[in-house]
Design a protein around this motif. Structure first.
Motif, mmCIF file in Angstrom:
data_model
loop_
_atom_site.group_PDB
_atom_site.id
_atom_site.type_symbol
_atom_site.label_atom_id
_atom_site.label_comp_id
_atom_site.label_asym_id
_atom_site.label_seq_id
_atom_site.Cartn_x
_atom_site.Cartn_y
_atom_site.Cartn_z
ATOM 1 N N VAL A 150 -7.995 -7.454 -4.092
ATOM 2 C CA VAL A 150 -7.043 -6.367 -3.881
ATOM 3 C C VAL A 150 -6.572 -5.910 -5.254
ATOM 4 O O VAL A 150 -6.095 -6.715 -6.047
ATOM 5 N N SER A 209 1.820 2.304 -3.669
ATOM 6 C CA SER A 209 0.874 2.186 -4.787
ATOM 7 C C SER A 209 -0.462 2.813 -4.442
ATOM 8 O O SER A 209 -0.668 3.311 -3.339
ATOM 9 N N ALA A 235 0.826 -1.209 0.000
ATOM 10 C CA ALA A 235 0.000 0.000 0.000
ATOM 11 C C ALA A 235 0.857 1.256 0.000
ATOM 12 O O ALA A 235 0.508 2.263 -0.621
ATOM 13 N N VAL A 287 -4.005 -3.326 -7.178
ATOM 14 C CA VAL A 287 -2.842 -2.467 -6.953
ATOM 15 C C VAL A 287 -2.550 -1.744 -8.258
ATOM 16 O O VAL A 287 -2.280 -2.401 -9.272
ATOM 17 N N LEU A 298 -3.926 1.541 -3.740
ATOM 18 C CA LEU A 298 -4.449 0.223 -3.435
ATOM 19 C C LEU A 298 -5.926 0.299 -3.106
ATOM 20 O O LEU A 298 -6.359 1.176 -2.355
#
Lengths: 369, 591
Positions: free
Chosen positions: B144, B107, B104, B146, B109
């Protein structure tokens, strides 16, 4: 060509010549037997180009001539014929008819001109040797020749002719056999190296009491009796200097009973490695001990009473070499002499009442450590 | 002004990210492992532009509730362990609680998650700061996404490779995980194209087949071996195939994919003398070790493990692979037509190997036992195929009789025999070479080689290079039974020679061996004595074209049957080729 022959005479002639016919050949005519008429009958000849055998058998010849006939088929036919006279006739170069009682065969042969000429050997100044004496030498020595092709010279048996003796020697580099006989009236001195296959023919073909004429051509040797002759190619020398390797100073002497020794070695070979046949012998005063150990298999020991003179010694041998030699020892007792674990051992007949002299050498097989 | 300051947590996270998140592939690895730890049965991975623009991992695991979701992005927040004591024997992939915050921190996220009951949660974070937490519609599980990886870490960004090579790294990571977790459906796509679609597989072989194709998987040899508490299973490449395709190595310890040069070396050591020097085999090996004998908490990416005692483990791996190579075809191989001769059961491979004289002696039995605290060791040992006692007992028994089938020599090159499932051809030269190689090695080790004294010493004239090779290996030649002395210049006088078999041509063998050593084809073979043994074995063995008698064929068969690795010669060629009836039937149109 036309002749009549008894079944037995035909079989006799063929069995003499048959062994000289090669089983595989690239030259077709070599698979045939040459049949020619002579004054007294017929002559059968066969060759593999190394060895040539010719033999004469009695027959009634109607018309002279010659032809070659496939050896294998002729031998098979002769074996199965009824016990009647056999009439053989050729027509043209290649056709043969063979009649026996009611049996009739027609065969295709090859013209006799295609058959290779026999080596030119002049028997004018031939040596004369009794076949039995020659056979004695051959049967005691020929077993020791090398079968390995890397040293062709050792593939032959050395035959030394001297004025008063003759001697044969054979070796494969690991063991050696030598036998010598006194002769009288031998002419000159010659060293010949003879292929053992030819010697085997000599041993087989001639009756022991027959006197043989032996003569050397350029590169061939001829053996002749009144009816049969054998020619062989000679192997080109020189033969290794074997005299030099025959030990003169072996100071340990063992006298053993041949039968006991042989059977003990045979027992040990059961456990000896299939590849090397190695067994260990320990010579001590009064006793010869045997031991063998083969990884993955097991071990064995044995012992026999012997007469032994000298310091104790342990030495390893290829059991099969020892057994081979022992087979040709003509006496009930055998004499072994030794020097050291890496030196040649000799094996001889003990108390042999014979004009001949026999000696074998066996090199030890050591374990590197 | 103080020079030392405690770093803000965002900076600390970025530094930690450097350890865990090196490149997009490490992001994929961490996210997929999280998914698996969440009990997912399906994991879908979407990658764009080699992971630079997007990495999205979606699973159907247990998800998180509204309260936990933001916490997942906090450093050292984890559901997997609670106390330091739990670190010993940790069984989940992750446990440090540093992956998600680290990712995180570098990026954009987005975390969407749902436990399946009630509304889901969406957490949006940028450069490590949570921007908002909001309700979201989501089935059970977690996604998730990214984006813009390393946008705020220019140093990292600069070190990324091209998107192709980043993609390759991602594919490798996913494959590795897929090999370990065969119960999970894994789908991987790149730039909209599906790259891998792996259904749950029942075996390692099936999974390998799904990744690289069934033909590749079928040609692998099964490894299964246990020694003490260590269990090794897997698949390895047949020596004959080594070098034909690119090499793949997959190692897993207790279900965790690891890199371990020591274990790979051990497995490769088992191939020694069956493959050409310099080629490396493909290996898929999975080790099971009692959790308290191995420490996985060594490396942030957990790619390395530390064994409490690495020796017995490596030895077990080598043994396991060697067994697999040695018993290739072994069970049936030694017992032709078992159906027709019920009295002759196929020889248990274990017995044969244990009886082989050069079989590795269990030197480390005691160590392994000692290293394992009582309970675990005995429990594991009880599950092993052969308890150590039995193995020792077998080792002391003489080798069982080998049943020799009727053999024919074909083409003066091969021995052929029939067995229930087809025809078997043995290459006489290769087979003899293998037999002699093992025998020469044993002789070099034990120092007991039979040496035949010669009546007429051989005088061998050598070239300068050969003379030098001879000098270099003089001691080893002597151990094999050659006794030779220099004789001035480059001439040696040989007074005694080895006696491996009656057809042995000592002089030719010596010459050829020296020529070979000079030509240096075996240069890469590790140990000089192995190289010499291999060369001499090759030169001393019967050649193709030598007619063998029935007894010689039988002896060859028996000797081959009792070698350690009967199926391969020292160059890695096959000694044994198996023609199956169905193949023969097919050729005759009988299928």
């Amino acid at each position: 060509m036309r002749f009549t022959i008894t079944r037995e005479k035909l079989q006799e002639g063929l069995s003499a010549v048959g062994a000289s016919i090669p089983s595989k050949t690239t030259l077709p005519v070599l698979a045939n037997i040459l049949v020619e008429t002579t004054d007294k009958g017929i002559r059968l000849s066969g060759t593999d180009l190394d060895i040539a055998v010719a033999t004469e058998v009695a027959a009634d010849v109607d018309s002279p001539g010659g032809i070659t006939i496939p050896a294998k088929k002729l031998i098979e036919i002769a074996r199965e014929l009824p016990p009647n006279p056999v009439k053989v006739a050729s027509s043209g170069d290649q056709r043969i008819t063979l009649e026996c009682g009611r049996s009739k065969f027609k065969l295709l042969g090859l013209p006799k001109d295609e058959f290779p000429a026999f080596p030119a050997v002049k028997f004018a100044n031939a040596l004369r040797i009794k076949s039995g004496e020659l056979q004695q030498l051959i049967s005691h020595v020929a077993f020791a020749v090398s079968t390995e092709e890397s040293r062709p010279i050792l593939n032959g048996v050395l035959w030394e002719l001297r004025a008063d003796r003759m001697r044969m020697v054979a070796t494969n580099g690991h063991r050696l056999a030598k036998m010598e006989l006194p002769v009288n009236g031998g002419g000159g001195s010659q060293d010949l190296i003879v292929p053992p296959k030819a010697l085997e023919q000599i041993r087989r073909l001639f009756p022991a009491e027959e006197e043989l004429e032996i003569a050397k051509g350029e590169n061939h040797l001829g053996f002749r009796s009144p009816l049969t002759s054998v020619f062989t190619r000679l192997i080109e020398g020189p033969y290794p200097n074997y005299e030099q390797v025959i030990p003169k100073d072996n100071d340990k002497v063992c006298i053993a009973d041949k039968a006991l020794l042989t059977s003990a070695i045979k027992r040990m070979s059961v456990i000896a490695s299939d590849q090397t046949h190695r067994i260990k012998l320990s010579f001590n005063a009064g006793m010869l001990k045997f031991a063998v150990q083969t990884p993955d298999l097991g071990e064995a020991q044995d012992e026999i009473p012997v007469r032994f003179d000298g310091d104790p010694i342990d030495i390893g041998f290829n059991a099969s070499y020892l057994l081979e030699v022992l087979r040709f020892i003509p006496t009930d007792e055998v004499k072994l002499t030794l020097k050291a674990p890496e030196r040649a051992a000799t094996i001889e007949p003990e108390a042999w009442k014979d004009p001949a002299a026999f000696l074998a050498l066996v090199m030890p097989l050591r374990l590197v450590d | 002004m103080p020079r030392i300051a405690v770093l803000a947590s965002a900076v600390a996270d970025q530094i930690a990210a450097g350890e865990v998140v090196e490149r997009p592939a490490s992001v994929v690895k961490e996210l997929v492992e999280n998914a698996l730890d969440a009990g997912a049965s399906t994991v879908e991975i979407v990658v764009e532009d080699g992971g630079r623009t997007l990495v999205r991992v979606a699973d159907d695991g247990h998800g998180m509730d509204r309260e936990d979701a933001p916490l997942a992005l906090a450093r050292h927040a984890t559901s997997k362990i609670r106390a330091a004591g739990d670190l010993v024997g940790v069984a989940s992939f992750g446990f440090r609680g540093e992956a998600l915050p680290a990712i995180a921190s570098v990026s954009q996220l987005v975390l969407e998650t749902s436990t399946g009951d009630g509304e889901g949660t969406r957490v949006v974070a940028s450069a490590g700061t949570i921007e908002r937490v909001e309700p979201a519609a989501r089935r059970r599980g977690t996604t998730v996404s990214v984006r813009q990886l390393f946008a705020n870490a220019p140093a990292r960004l600069a070190f990324l490779k091209g998107s192709r090579s980043e993609w390759r790294a991602i594919a490798d990571v996913v494959t590795t995980i897929a090999l370990g977790r065969r119960d999970v459906r894994i789908v991987l796509s790149h730039d909209g194209k599906e790259a891998l679609a792996l259904p749950p597989a029942s075996s390692l072989q099936a999974r390998i087949g799904a990744v690289w194709g069934g033909a590749f998987a079928e040609r692998l040899l099964a490894v299964e071996h246990a020694h003490g508490p260590t269990n090794v299973r897997g698949l390895v490449e047949r020596p004959a195939d080594v070098g034909t395709a690119s090499r793949r190595v997959h190692l897993a310890v207790n279900g965790r994919a690891v890199r371990d040069a020591g274990l790979v070396r051990a497995a490769e050591a088992a191939y020694r003398s069956t493959i050409p020097a310099g080629t490396r085999p493909t290996l898929f090996l999975e080790l099971t070790v009692p959790p308290d004998l191995v420490d996985v908490n060594v490396h942030p990416a957990k790619a390395e493990v530390r064994f409490r005692d690495r020796w017995p483990v490596e030895r077990t791996v080598e043994e396991a692979v060697r067994h697999a190579l040695g018993t290739f075809e072994a069970g049936a191989w030694f017992a032709p037509r078992p159906a027709a001769t019920p009295g002759w059961a196929p020889m248990p491979e274990r017995a044969l190997l244990a009886a082989a004289p050069a079989a590795p002696v269990p030197l480390f039995d005691d160590d392994a036992e000692a290293a394992a605290p009582g309970g675990v060791a005995t429990a594991a040992a009880a599950g092993a195929a052969v308890p150590p006692d039995a193995a020792e007992e077998l080792a002391q028994r003489p080798p069982a009789e080998v049943l020799v089938p009727p053999l024919v020599q074909v083409g003066r090159t091969y021995l052929m025999f029939e067995r229930a499932d087809g025809l078997v051809l043995i290459d006489q030269h290769s087979a003899h070479e293998r037999i002699l190689y093992e025998r020469f090695l044993r002789q070099l080790a034990s120092g007991h080689a039979p040496s035949q004294q010669l009546l007429f010493p051989l005088t061998v004239h050598l070239g300068p290079a050969e003379a030098e090779a001879f000098e270099q290996h003089a001691a080893l030649f002597a151990q094999l039974g050659y006794r030779a002395e220099g004789f001035g210049g480059h001439t040696v006088l040989v007074s005694a020679v080895p006696a491996p078999h009656p057809r042995f041509d000592a002089e030719q063998c010596l010459r050829d061996t020296l020529a070979q050593l000079t030509a240096d084809r075996f240069a890469a073979t590790p140990a000089r004595h192995e190289r010499l043994a291999a060369t001499i074995a090759c030169k001393a063995a019967v050649k193709a074209g030598d007619a063998l008698s029935a007894d010689e064929m039988r002896a060859l068969y028996v000797a081959l049957a009792t070698t350690e690795l009967p199926a391969h010669d020292v160059h890695g060629r096959s000694t044994v080729v198996h023609l199956r009836w169905d193949e023969i039937d097919r050729r005759f149109g009988r299928a």
